[in-house]
Design a protein around this motif. Structure first.
Motif, PDB file in Angstrom:
ATOM      1  N   GLU A 126     -14.026   7.114   2.079  1.00  0.00           N
ATOM      2  CA  GLU A 126     -13.439   7.164   3.180  1.00  0.00           C
ATOM      3  C   GLU A 126     -13.666   8.182   4.530  1.00  0.00           C
ATOM      4  OE1 GLU A 126      -9.141   6.808   2.683  1.00  0.00           O
ATOM      5  OE2 GLU A 126      -9.211   4.722   1.920  1.00  0.00           O
ATOM      6  N   THR A 186     -13.441  -1.086  -1.213  1.00  0.00           N
ATOM      7  CA  THR A 186     -13.309   0.438  -0.912  1.00  0.00           C
ATOM      8  C   THR A 186     -14.554   0.918  -0.702  1.00  0.00           C
ATOM      9  OG1 THR A 186     -13.290   1.040  -3.218  1.00  0.00           O
ATOM     10  CG2 THR A 186     -11.150   0.538  -2.173  1.00  0.00           C
ATOM     11  N   SER A 221      -3.828   5.011  -3.324  1.00  0.00           N
ATOM     12  CA  SER A 221      -4.379   6.451  -2.779  1.00  0.00           C
ATOM     13  C   SER A 221      -4.327   7.496  -3.739  1.00  0.00           C
ATOM     14  CB  SER A 221      -3.512   6.729  -1.340  1.00  0.00           C
ATOM     15  OG  SER A 221      -3.673   5.800  -0.361  1.00  0.00           O
ATOM     16  N   LYS A 269      -6.020   3.156   9.391  1.00  0.00           N
ATOM     17  CA  LYS A 269      -7.328   3.737   9.111  1.00  0.00           C
ATOM     18  C   LYS A 269      -7.240   5.061   9.753  1.00  0.00           C
ATOM     19  CE  LYS A 269      -9.236  -0.339   8.230  1.00  0.00           C
ATOM     20  NZ  LYS A 269      -9.165  -0.816   7.000  1.00  0.00           N
ATOM     21  N   THR A 270      -7.665   6.237   9.017  1.00  0.00           N
ATOM     22  CA  THR A 270      -7.739   7.658   9.305  1.00  0.00           C
ATOM     23  C   THR A 270      -9.142   7.787   9.706  1.00  0.00           C
ATOM     24  OG1 THR A 270      -6.071   8.199   7.695  1.00  0.00           O
ATOM     25  CG2 THR A 270      -7.439   9.849   8.703  1.00  0.00           C
ATOM     26  N   HIS A 272      -2.483  -1.432   6.274  1.00  0.00           N
ATOM     27  CA  HIS A 272      -3.936  -0.768   6.210  1.00  0.00           C
ATOM     28  C   HIS A 272      -4.263  -0.168   7.530  1.00  0.00           C
ATOM     29  CE1 HIS A 272      -5.412  -2.979   2.582  1.00  0.00           C
ATOM     30  NE2 HIS A 272      -4.451  -4.168   2.999  1.00  0.00           N
ATOM     31  N   ILE A 326       0.245   5.546   1.332  1.00  0.00           N
ATOM     32  CA  ILE A 326      -0.742   6.393   2.002  1.00  0.00           C
ATOM     33  C   ILE A 326      -0.054   7.410   2.257  1.00  0.00           C
ATOM     34  CG2 ILE A 326      -1.931   4.641   3.081  1.00  0.00           C
ATOM     35  CD1 ILE A 326      -0.512   5.720   5.675  1.00  0.00           C
ATOM     36  N   GLU A 327      -0.835   8.813   2.642  1.00  0.00           N
ATOM     37  CA  GLU A 327      -0.287   9.978   2.992  1.00  0.00           C
ATOM     38  C   GLU A 327      -0.950  10.222   4.337  1.00  0.00           C
ATOM     39  OE1 GLU A 327      -0.448  13.986   3.965  1.00  0.00           O
ATOM     40  OE2 GLU A 327      -2.009  12.889   3.392  1.00  0.00           O
ATOM     41  N   HIS A 328       0.016  10.650   5.199  1.00  0.00           N
ATOM     42  CA  HIS A 328      -0.479  11.135   6.526  1.00  0.00           C
ATOM     43  C   HIS A 328       0.297  12.266   7.220  1.00  0.00           C
ATOM     44  CE1 HIS A 328      -2.811  11.164  10.497  1.00  0.00           C
ATOM     45  NE2 HIS A 328      -1.621  11.020  11.026  1.00  0.00           N
ATOM     46  N   HIS A 388      -2.784  -1.963  -3.662  1.00  0.00           N
ATOM     47  CA  HIS A 388      -3.530  -0.681  -3.047  1.00  0.00           C
ATOM     48  C   HIS A 388      -2.956   0.544  -3.309  1.00  0.00           C
ATOM     49  CE1 HIS A 388      -5.923  -3.849  -0.663  1.00  0.00           C
ATOM     50  NE2 HIS A 388      -4.608  -4.132  -0.382  1.00  0.00           N
ATOM     51  N   HIS A 405       0.792  -1.273  -0.332  1.00  0.00           N
ATOM     52  CA  HIS A 405       0.082   0.097  -0.074  1.00  0.00           C
ATOM     53  C   HIS A 405       0.984   1.326   0.112  1.00  0.00           C
ATOM     54  CE1 HIS A 405      -3.714   2.197   0.323  1.00  0.00           C
ATOM     55  NE2 HIS A 405      -4.009   1.759   1.447  1.00  0.00           N
TER      56      HIS A 405
END
Length: 467
Positions: A335, A332, A443, A152-153, A150, A109-111, A441, A107
């Motif tokens: 979100e 999906t 984003s 979760k935000t 995986h 992601i960005e955070h 996966h 995966h």
């Protein structure tokens, strides 16, 4: 069977041999003007000559597109440069795993402004917005275990919930990073494992753990040491998000669940969890494809169908429901509904249960209806990433982004679909400069409101250094 005939190195999954950059991509139709940002998608892509023993052991490669003001400014693909890419073993001479030795292939992601490539047995790897590898990232030393692929935000608080699991104690550790990226909670969760915990659920008030019958198996030599157990009691755990990490366990029927579509608390206070479920036969057939074992099925997903579990604290009982009979994976949602009741879901449908080609499927959980969107012969879509539309008021006001692998044309496109009516045809199709292998996966990473924009060159493709 020749090793080179491993199914995850052929067909839609045939790796690409190099890294390229292309500017000024051709767009058919119109990209919605609010899609300003980057679509990144991860997947397994071993280097030429490397034959991994399991699909999940292939090195991670990110495929990225930059969309701006209705244009597709660039495409680029880059390996995540970790020690594993150069053949460094995960287990050192001292017998201790090195969490930095990651394939980083599951995966991205960005955070809190950081872009992270993830694979669950390892530390995340930070990337730049143009997909250069920065290095392993441990949240300032506060991440002391591996990190799930995986996280979760929470759409309300901006918190990032994630976990690390291991076949050895402590089996499970829960982490929370606040909206700024600071880890504010790290706690061991007792009583779980050593099962394969690829995903989990998050509701407004609870964390949902999956302790299901695929467990640590040291006799499995594919490189992923897990296998189905008929003696492990399958359970789903419910743990409050605040307070001590005390888990209430609900026994369920044997079944594996890799991906959680969503989890939420209903009006009666019950926990509702959904995702594609594998029974013992489906898991065994699917695993054969993932390892290239004799008798493997023609597709990487066999028998996984949408299910729902309802956990009732008033009765301490769990109930399971089949939602659909299509073979479907990679669920999906919008979100913004993570942890909250949702109406719509999206999945990739695989041949089986009467379907003869790959498709996207949209589920309407209020009506029980589904909309199947076939891709055409020898065309396979990837996971459909939902992007909310500007000013949208309904849950499905938005767009679905998916990269399609086309074996006949030996090409790929990015499709932009209207999430409210995906069967109406693409709003936009972006021609990519090469066929992109089917992956895992991805984003959508929207530009910050004040992001500066620099025009790109047009109509050029560049072969990049791969060393």
């Amino acid at each position: 069977m020749a090793e080179t005939a491993k199914p995850y190195l052929t067909g839609h999954y045939t790796p690409v041999p190099d890294e390229i950059t292309a500017h000024g991509l051709t767009v058919h139709g119109a990209i919605p003007p609010e899609l300003n940002g980057r679509y990144f998608r991860n997947g397994h892509n071993p280097k030429p000559g490397v034959i991994p023993t399991h699909w999940f052991k292939g090195s991670g490669m990110i495929h990225g597109l930059r969309l701006q003001d209705g244009r597709a400014e660039w495409y680029r693909n880059r390996w995540v440069r970790t020690p594993a890419l150069d053949g460094v073993p995960y287990i050192g001479d001292d017998g201790v795993p090195d969490l930095r030795v990651s394939d980083a292939a599951t995966h991205v992601i960005e955070h809190a402004g950081r872009i992270l490539a993830l694979q669950e047995a390892n530390l995340p790897y930070e990337l730049t917005p143009d997909l250069r590898t920065v290095g392993a990232y441990d949240f300032g030393g506060k991440l002391t275990s591996a990190m799930t692929a995986h996280p979760k935000t929470d759409p309300v608080t901006g918190e990032l919930h994630f976990f690390g699991y291991s076949p050895f104690p402590p089996y499970l550790t829960h982490y929370v990073a606040d909206a700024t990226g600071e880890v504010v909670r790290a706690q061991t969760v007792d009583g779980a494992g050593p099962s394969l915990m690829h995903d989990f659920g998050l509701t407004a008030h609870h964390v949902i753990w999956l302790d299901l019958p695929v467990v640590f198996d040291p006799t499995e030599h594919s490189g992923i040491p897990y296998g189905w157990s008929d003696t492990h009691t399958p359970r789903i755990g419910v743990m409050p998000r605040s307070g001590p990490p005390v888990v209430t366990w609900y026994e369920v029927e044997p079944g594996a669940l890799l991906h959680v579509a969503n989890a939420y608390e209903d009006e009666r206070g019950r926990i509702v969890l959904s995702g594609p479920r594998y029974d013992r036969s489906a898991w065994g057939q699917t695993w054969k494809w993932w390892t290239g074992a004799p008798g493997y099925a023609p597709t990487p997903i066999v028998g996984a169908t949408a299910h729902r579990w309802i956990l009732d604290p008033a009765t301490a009982a769990a109930r399971e429901e089949a939602v659909d009979d299509l073979v479907a994976e990679f669920p999906t949602i919008n979100e913004d509904r993570t942890g909250l009741p949702h109406r719509f879901g999206y999945s990739v449908a695989f041949p089986g249960a009467g379907l003869t080609e790959h498709a996207l499927v949209k589920y309407d959980h209020a009506t029980g209806r589904r909309e199947v969107v076939p891709m055409g012969r020898d065309r396979m879509p990837g996971e459909a990433v939902f992007v909310p539309a500007a000013g949208g008021t309904r849950e499905d006001d938005g767009y679905l982004l998916t990269v399609v692998s086309d074996l006949v044309a030996d090409a790929s496109q990015l499709l932009v679909l209207d999430a409210s009516a995906p069967g109406a045809g693409p709003l936009a199709t972006v021609d990519l400069p090469r066929r992109v292998p089917s992956g895992i996966h991805g984003s959508w990473i929207a530009d910050a409101p004040d992001a500066a924009h620099t025009p790109s060159a047009t109509g050029t493709t560049t072969l990049e250094e791969t060393s």
